[in-house]
Design an enzyme around this catalytic site. Structure first.
Site, short mmCIF file in Angstrom:
data_model
loop_
_atom_site.label_atom_id
_atom_site.label_comp_id
_atom_site.label_asym_id
_atom_site.label_seq_id
_atom_site.Cartn_x
_atom_site.Cartn_y
_atom_site.Cartn_z
N THR A 197 -123.29 -24.05 -51.19
CA THR A 197 -124.29 -24.36 -52.23
C THR A 197 -123.60 -24.84 -53.52
O THR A 197 -122.38 -24.70 -53.67
CB THR A 197 -125.10 -23.09 -52.58
OG1 THR A 197 -124.18 -22.12 -53.13
CG2 THR A 197 -125.81 -22.49 -51.38
N ILE A 238 -140.14 -43.56 -61.69
CA ILE A 238 -140.29 -45.00 -62.00
C ILE A 238 -141.35 -45.62 -61.08
O ILE A 238 -142.07 -46.53 -61.49
CB ILE A 238 -138.92 -45.72 -61.87
CG1 ILE A 238 -138.00 -45.27 -63.01
CG2 ILE A 238 -139.09 -47.24 -61.87
CD1 ILE A 238 -136.55 -45.74 -62.90
N GLY A 260 -144.00 -44.16 -60.11
CA GLY A 260 -145.31 -43.59 -60.41
C GLY A 260 -145.94 -42.98 -59.16
O GLY A 260 -145.24 -42.42 -58.30
N GLU A 290 -123.47 -26.39 -46.29
CA GLU A 290 -122.02 -26.58 -46.38
C GLU A 290 -121.49 -26.21 -47.77
O GLU A 290 -120.66 -26.92 -48.33
CB GLU A 290 -121.64 -27.99 -45.94
CG GLU A 290 -122.06 -28.20 -44.50
CD GLU A 290 -121.45 -29.40 -43.81
OE1 GLU A 290 -120.41 -29.89 -44.30
OE2 GLU A 290 -122.00 -29.82 -42.80
N GLU A 311 -126.15 -16.33 -40.51
CA GLU A 311 -127.07 -15.31 -39.98
C GLU A 311 -128.10 -14.99 -41.06
O GLU A 311 -127.88 -15.32 -42.24
CB GLU A 311 -126.29 -14.04 -39.62
CG GLU A 311 -125.28 -14.28 -38.51
CD GLU A 311 -124.54 -13.00 -38.10
OE1 GLU A 311 -124.86 -11.91 -38.65
OE2 GLU A 311 -123.67 -13.10 -37.23
N ALA A 357 -126.17 -13.44 -43.72
CA ALA A 357 -124.86 -13.99 -44.07
C ALA A 357 -124.89 -15.51 -44.09
O ALA A 357 -124.88 -16.16 -43.04
CB ALA A 357 -123.81 -13.52 -43.05
C1 FAD Z 1 -131.10 -27.46 -42.97
C2 FAD Z 1 -129.95 -26.50 -42.91
C3 FAD Z 1 -128.96 -26.71 -41.96
C4 FAD Z 1 -127.92 -25.77 -41.82
N1 FAD Z 1 -126.99 -25.94 -40.81
C5 FAD Z 1 -126.12 -24.92 -40.53
C6 FAD Z 1 -125.29 -24.97 -39.35
O1 FAD Z 1 -125.30 -25.95 -38.58
N2 FAD Z 1 -124.51 -23.90 -39.06
C7 FAD Z 1 -124.47 -22.80 -39.87
O2 FAD Z 1 -123.75 -21.86 -39.53
N3 FAD Z 1 -125.22 -22.73 -41.01
C8 FAD Z 1 -126.05 -23.77 -41.35
N4 FAD Z 1 -126.87 -23.69 -42.47
C9 FAD Z 1 -126.80 -22.51 -43.32
C10 FAD Z 1 -126.22 -22.82 -44.70
O3 FAD Z 1 -124.83 -23.00 -44.59
C11 FAD Z 1 -126.63 -21.68 -45.64
O4 FAD Z 1 -128.03 -21.77 -45.83
C12 FAD Z 1 -125.91 -21.78 -46.97
O5 FAD Z 1 -124.53 -21.52 -46.81
C13 FAD Z 1 -126.49 -20.80 -47.98
O6 FAD Z 1 -126.60 -19.53 -47.43
P1 FAD Z 1 -128.00 -18.72 -47.56
O7 FAD Z 1 -129.08 -19.63 -47.14
O8 FAD Z 1 -127.84 -17.45 -46.82
O9 FAD Z 1 -128.14 -18.43 -49.08
P2 FAD Z 1 -127.46 -17.21 -49.86
O10 FAD Z 1 -126.02 -17.14 -49.52
O11 FAD Z 1 -128.27 -15.98 -49.66
O12 FAD Z 1 -127.61 -17.69 -51.36
C14 FAD Z 1 -128.85 -17.60 -52.08
C15 FAD Z 1 -128.60 -18.13 -53.48
O13 FAD Z 1 -127.63 -17.30 -54.14
C16 FAD Z 1 -126.53 -18.09 -54.55
N5 FAD Z 1 -125.30 -17.33 -54.45
C17 FAD Z 1 -124.82 -16.71 -53.33
N6 FAD Z 1 -123.65 -16.11 -53.60
C18 FAD Z 1 -123.40 -16.35 -54.92
C19 FAD Z 1 -122.33 -16.02 -55.80
N7 FAD Z 1 -121.27 -15.32 -55.39
N8 FAD Z 1 -122.41 -16.44 -57.07
C20 FAD Z 1 -123.46 -17.15 -57.51
N9 FAD Z 1 -124.50 -17.51 -56.73
C21 FAD Z 1 -124.45 -17.12 -55.45
C22 FAD Z 1 -126.54 -19.30 -53.64
O14 FAD Z 1 -125.84 -20.40 -54.20
C23 FAD Z 1 -128.02 -19.54 -53.50
O15 FAD Z 1 -128.50 -20.24 -54.61
C24 FAD Z 1 -127.86 -24.66 -42.69
C25 FAD Z 1 -128.84 -24.49 -43.67
C26 FAD Z 1 -129.87 -25.38 -43.79
C27 FAD Z 1 -130.92 -25.14 -44.84
#
Ligand code: FAD
Length: 383
Positions: A359, A331, A333, A357, A130, A133
């Protein structure tokens, strides 16, 4: 210790390799041309045709259980297949697949959702993230309240892969009992908005406004949805880096070919140490990634706890694939920066591996926690 492939593994790998060379790779120039015209790489009927062609040789439902008409292959074989498919950027996947959590369907749901999805007649999407989330999936705010025999869902989902095309969503919402997973048909009233991204796989935002689904559409048990979500996410973290492994192999082969033929200051750039070191570092990292992926898959096949190994493979694959594609672009260029070659396409696509899936940071968090709490050892699974 045996690092050799079995006869079956070699046969499957070789079949997929040949299929990629004969059926997939020839489409690459057209996929690049379409990308420049802002069109999808493969139309749905073209993908279907390729999938049916593969099916003639039995390649259908790679991990789908045999009783559902699939191949029921294990994790190592699947990783080998993904690596071969990863060698091309054509967005191909074998048909006959359904999300692992759909197997929790009851008899009626099986007929309406699972079997048509395996047959390719229906398309699902997995909707947990979301706007508020992502990594912290427990913070979801979408709700579902009971109304007679039905549930009424409200909330917004974001970044949902396949959400523009899906005709039903496995959507997660808060209920009094905890998070619950619902099978919500598009016809029930949710709508999707495409999200433009760096890559071809444009996800969707899904909007649920008083979407009414029948009580019979709870997947699994009421209040147990979060367990299902974790099963979906944990179904195979080795799969994404396996595909990236194939891409990296191909990219470094392209870089070597370019380095041998591109002459500057009277000599091929392959003669320069600066270029050689980039190739050498990439080859070492590819080798390390291969064994991280196969080791994680091997643990899955043994029924062992593979989560730590899978997090390591996912983290390393994401970080190294991005470093490698950057070197390969360097590589090449200026040509590497153009859309004449697939390098920049891979550069954009592989970036996603560090985000979805789980980060990089979330994988590191898992790995460090496992180590610090004594669930895993720095000395690895051999002790
Ligand atoms: C192309 C794409 C396809 C996707 N497909 C799906 C899907 O099919 N279904 C679905 O439900 N979701 C999907 N997602 C969502 C994806 O799982 C989330 O984007 C991902 O889990 C990261 O959540 P966020 O974008 O809210 O980043 P955030 O959770 O807000 O994180 C922002 C940054 O803070 C870092 N961070 C967060 N918490 C911590 C912590 N505790 N300690 C240190 N660093 C932290 C993160 O690593 C990141 O660098 C997709 C995303 C993309 C971009």
């Amino acid at each position: 210790m045996d690092f050799a492939l079995s006869d079956e593994e070699t046969q499957v790998r070789d079949w997929v390799r040949t299929f990629v060379r004969k059926e997939i790779a020839p489409l690459e120039p057209e996929v690049l041309r379409r990308e420049r015209a802002h069109l999808p790489g493969l139309a749905a009927d073209e993908l279907r045709e390729l999938q049916l062609k593969a099916r003639e040789s039995g390649f259908w439902g790679v991990q789908t259980p045999e009783e559902y008409g699939g191949m029921g292959l294990g994790a190592v074989l699947t990783a080998l297949i993904e690596a071969e498919l990863g060698r091309s950027f054509v967005p191909f996947r074998f048909g006959g697949h359904a999300d692992n959590i759909l197997y929790y369907a009851n008899d009626e749901q099986r007929e309406r959702y699972l079997l048509p999805t395996i047959a390719g007649e229906r398309r699902s999407c997995f909707a947990i993230s979301e706007p508020g989330a992502g990594s912290d999936a427990r913070a979801i705010r979408a709700t579902a309240r009971r109304d007679g025999d039905d549930w009424v869902i409200n909330g917004e989902k974001t970044f949902i892969t396949g959400g523009n095309e899906a005709d039903f969503a496995m959507v997660f919402a808060r209920t009094d009992e905890g998070v619950t997973c619902f099978l919500a048909d598009r016809a029930d009233g949710w709508r999707s908005e495409p999200i433009d991204t760096m890559g071809e796989w444009g996800p969707a935002a899904l909007v649920f406004e008083d979407v009414r689904v029948p009580g019979a559409n709870v997947l699994g048990e009421v209040g147990k949805g979060f367990d299902l979500a974790m099963k979906w996410i944990g179904r195979g973290r080795y799969l994404l880096p396996a595909r990236a492994l194939g891409a990296c192999e191909r990219l470094v082969e392209m870089a070597m070919e370019h380095a041998r033929t591109r002459v500057t200051f009277g000599a091929p750039i392959a003669d320069r140490q600066a270029i050689q070191w980039m190739i050498a570092d990439s080859a070492v990292e590819i080798e390390a990634l291969r064994w991280l992926v196969l080791h994680a898959a091997w643990l899955v096949d043994r029924g062992a706890d593979s989560r730590h190994a899978q997090s390591m493979a996912k983290l390393y694959g994401g970080v190294k694939a991005n470093e490698i594609v950057d070197r390969v672009l360097q590589i090449h260029g200026g040509m590497g920066y153009t859309r004449e070659l697939p390098v920049e396409r891979w550069y954009r696509e592989l970036r996603l591996l560090r985000i979805y899936e789980g980060t990089d940071e979330i994988q590191r968090r898992t790995i460090a926690r496992n180590l610090l709490k004594g669930h895993a050892r720095v000395s690895g699974t051999l002790g």
